[in-house]
Design an enzyme around this catalytic site. Structure first.
Site, PDB file in Angstrom:
ATOM      1  N   LEU A 189      12.141 -19.964  -4.843  1.00 38.90           N
ATOM      2  CA  LEU A 189      10.961 -19.232  -4.365  1.00 38.90           C
ATOM      3  C   LEU A 189       9.719 -19.456  -5.249  1.00 38.90           C
ATOM      4  CD1 LEU A 189       9.822 -16.738  -2.651  1.00 38.90           C
ATOM      5  CD2 LEU A 189      10.544 -15.367  -4.599  1.00 38.90           C
TER       6      LEU A 189
ATOM      7  N   ASP B  87       0.840  -1.203   0.000  1.00 34.95           N
ATOM      8  CA  ASP B  87       0.000   0.000   0.000  1.00 34.95           C
ATOM      9  C   ASP B  87       0.877   1.256   0.000  1.00 34.95           C
ATOM     10  OD1 ASP B  87      -2.352   1.419  -0.005  1.00 34.95           O
ATOM     11  OD2 ASP B  87      -2.730   1.187   2.145  1.00 34.95           O
TER      12      ASP B  87
ATOM     13  N   HIS C  18       2.400   3.392  -9.110  1.00 42.86           N
ATOM     14  CA  HIS C  18       2.289   1.958  -9.395  1.00 42.86           C
ATOM     15  C   HIS C  18       3.522   1.478 -10.175  1.00 42.86           C
ATOM     16  CE1 HIS C  18      -1.609   2.020  -7.666  1.00 42.86           C
ATOM     17  NE2 HIS C  18      -2.201   2.638  -8.655  1.00 42.86           N
TER      18      HIS C  18
HETATM   19  C1  FPP Z   1      -2.066   0.106  -3.305  1.00 35.92           C
HETATM   20  O1  FPP Z   1      -1.578   1.434  -3.307  1.00 35.92           O
HETATM   21  C2  FPP Z   1      -1.544  -0.595  -4.438  1.00 35.92           C
HETATM   22  C3  FPP Z   1      -2.300  -1.236  -5.378  1.00 35.92           C
HETATM   23  C4  FPP Z   1      -3.756  -1.279  -5.328  1.00 35.92           C
HETATM   24  C5  FPP Z   1      -1.685  -1.889  -6.531  1.00 35.92           C
HETATM   25  C6  FPP Z   1      -0.420  -2.625  -6.250  1.00 35.92           C
HETATM   26  C7  FPP Z   1       0.373  -2.635  -7.488  1.00 35.92           C
HETATM   27  C8  FPP Z   1       1.720  -2.562  -7.559  1.00 35.92           C
HETATM   28  C9  FPP Z   1       2.593  -2.582  -6.385  1.00 35.92           C
HETATM   29  C10 FPP Z   1       2.424  -2.437  -8.860  1.00 35.92           C
HETATM   30  C11 FPP Z   1       2.129  -3.465  -9.869  1.00 35.92           C
HETATM   31  C12 FPP Z   1       2.361  -4.842  -9.405  1.00 35.92           C
HETATM   32  C13 FPP Z   1       3.026  -5.781 -10.084  1.00 35.92           C
HETATM   33  C14 FPP Z   1       3.069  -7.159  -9.556  1.00 35.92           C
HETATM   34  C15 FPP Z   1       3.733  -5.506 -11.344  1.00 35.92           C
HETATM   35  P1  FPP Z   1      -2.618   2.625  -3.397  1.00 35.92           P
HETATM   36  O2  FPP Z   1      -2.772   2.982  -4.826  1.00 35.92           O
HETATM   37  O3  FPP Z   1      -3.890   2.247  -2.698  1.00 35.92           O
HETATM   38  O4  FPP Z   1      -1.874   3.737  -2.608  1.00 35.92           O
HETATM   39  P2  FPP Z   1      -2.534   4.899  -1.712  1.00 35.92           P
HETATM   40  O5  FPP Z   1      -3.202   4.204  -0.540  1.00 35.92           O
HETATM   41  O6  FPP Z   1      -1.350   5.704  -1.293  1.00 35.92           O
HETATM   42  O7  FPP Z   1      -3.482   5.644  -2.592  1.00 35.92           O
END
Ligand code: FPP
Length: 238
Positions: free
Chosen positions: A127, A16, A33
Site C-alpha cells: 500500500l 470528519d 483527534h
Molecule cells: C475533522 O474532524 C478532522 C480533522 C480536521 C483532523 C483529522 C485528524 C485525524 C483523524 C487524527 C490525526 C491524523 C493522523 C494521520 C495521525 P473535526 O474536528 O472537524 O470534527 P467535527 O466536525 O466533529 O468537529
C-alpha cells in the site's frame, strides 16, 4: 449480487467527526483527534492487508488553520508523534508513505519527520498511504500553475491544445504519479467535498456515512467496498 467493478485502486477518505465524537464522550476535542489517529492506524493496516494500492487521508486542510491555535498545535504534535511511532508499521508491512499538500508551513521538525519517512519507504511496494497535509485542491492547482508558468515558456503553453494542457496539469499536481481516486468516502454525516482532490476525484464514486471518524471500522469500510463493487461506472460513456 451483481459485481460491476474490481476492488478500488485508490480510496480517499475525508475523516470528519472527531470533535463531535469527543463532545458525545464528554471529552475535549483534542481527545477526538487522538482517537481518530488510532483509526488511521487500523484502516491503513487493513488496506495494506487487503491489497488496496493507494489510500489518501485528509488529515489537515489549508482551511484548518482557522481553528484555535491550541487545537492546531495539538494536531501538529499528534502528526509528528504518529509518524515516529508508526515507522515500524510502515517497515514491517512494506507500506510506502507520501504527503500531498504544501508542507513548507510546518515546523522544521515535522517537515523532517515527513521527508525522512517518505525517503525511508520510497521503495516499498505494498500500500501507498498518502496523507493530505496543509492540502486544498485550489492551493494545489494554483501551485501547479505557478510551477508550469516558471518552467514553460508562455509561447509554448499557448500552442498546446486543452487536452495537452490538462495532461500537463495532471502530471504536475502533487498527485502526479498516483491513479485517480475511485472511491471517495466522507465520515461524520456532512455531504460535501471540502476542497479535497477536486481534480483527481472527477469520476470517483462518492460515499457519505453518518459514522463519526473515531467510530469508523474496517467492517464498515469492507461493507462500503462491497457497495462500490456493485455500482455501475460509466466515465461519461454509456
Ligand atoms: C475533522 O474532524 C478532522 C480533522 C480536521 C483532523 C483529522 C485528524 C485525524 C483523524 C487524527 C490525526 C491524523 C493522523 C494521520 C495521525 P473535526 O474536528 O472537524 O470534527 P467535527 O466536525 O466533529 O468537529
Amino acid at each position: 449480487m451483481n459485481l460491476n467493478n474490481a476492488l478500488p485502486q485508490h480510496i480517499a477518505i475525508i475523516m470528519d467527526g472527531n470533535g463531535r465524537w469527543a463532545r458525545q464522550q464528554g471529552k475535549k476535542r483534542t481527545q477526538g483527534h487522538k482517537e481518530g489517529a488510532k483509526v488511521v492506524r487500523e484502516i491503513t493496516q487493513w488496506c495494506a492487508n487487503s491489497h488496496i494500492p493507494y489510500l489518501t487521508l485528509y488529515a489537515f486542510s489549508t482551511e484548518n488553520w482557522k481553528r484555535p491555535k491550541m487545537e492546531i498545535s495539538y494536531l501538529m504534535k499528534l502528526l509528528e508523534k504518529y509518524l515516529k511511532e508508526e515507522r515500524a508499521t510502515y517497515l514491517k508491512n512494506n507500506i510506502r508513505f507520501r504527503v500531498i499538500g504544501d508542507i513548507n508551513a510546518f515546523s522544521t521538525s515535522l517537515q523532517n519527520a515527513i521527508l525522512e519517512l517518505e525517503h525511508l519507504t520510497q521503495n516499498h511496494t505494498n500500500l501507498t498511504q498518502i496523507l493530505a497535509l496543509n492540502y486544498g485542491s485550489h492551493n494545489e492547482i494554483a501551485r501547479t500553475f505557478i510551477k508550469l508558468a516558471n518552467s514553460q515558456s508562455q509561447n509554448k503553453l499557448s500552442k498546446l491544445t486543452a487536452q495537452e494542457v490538462a495532461e500537463l496539469i495532471n502530471a504536475n499536481l502533487d498527485t502526479a504519479t498516483l491513479p485517480d481516486v475511485d472511491m471517495l468516502i466522507r465520515t461524520g454525516g456532512e455531504k460535501r467535498i471540502s476542497n479535497f482532490l477536486l481534480w483527481q476525484a472527477s469520476y470517483a464514486e462518492l460515499f457519505f456515512t453518518p459514522t463519526l471518524w473515531p467510530n469508523f471500522t474496517t467492517d464498515e469500510l469492507d461493507k462500503l467496498m462491497g457497495e462500490f463493487c456493485e455500482r455501475q461506472r460509466r466515465f461519461g460513456g454509456l
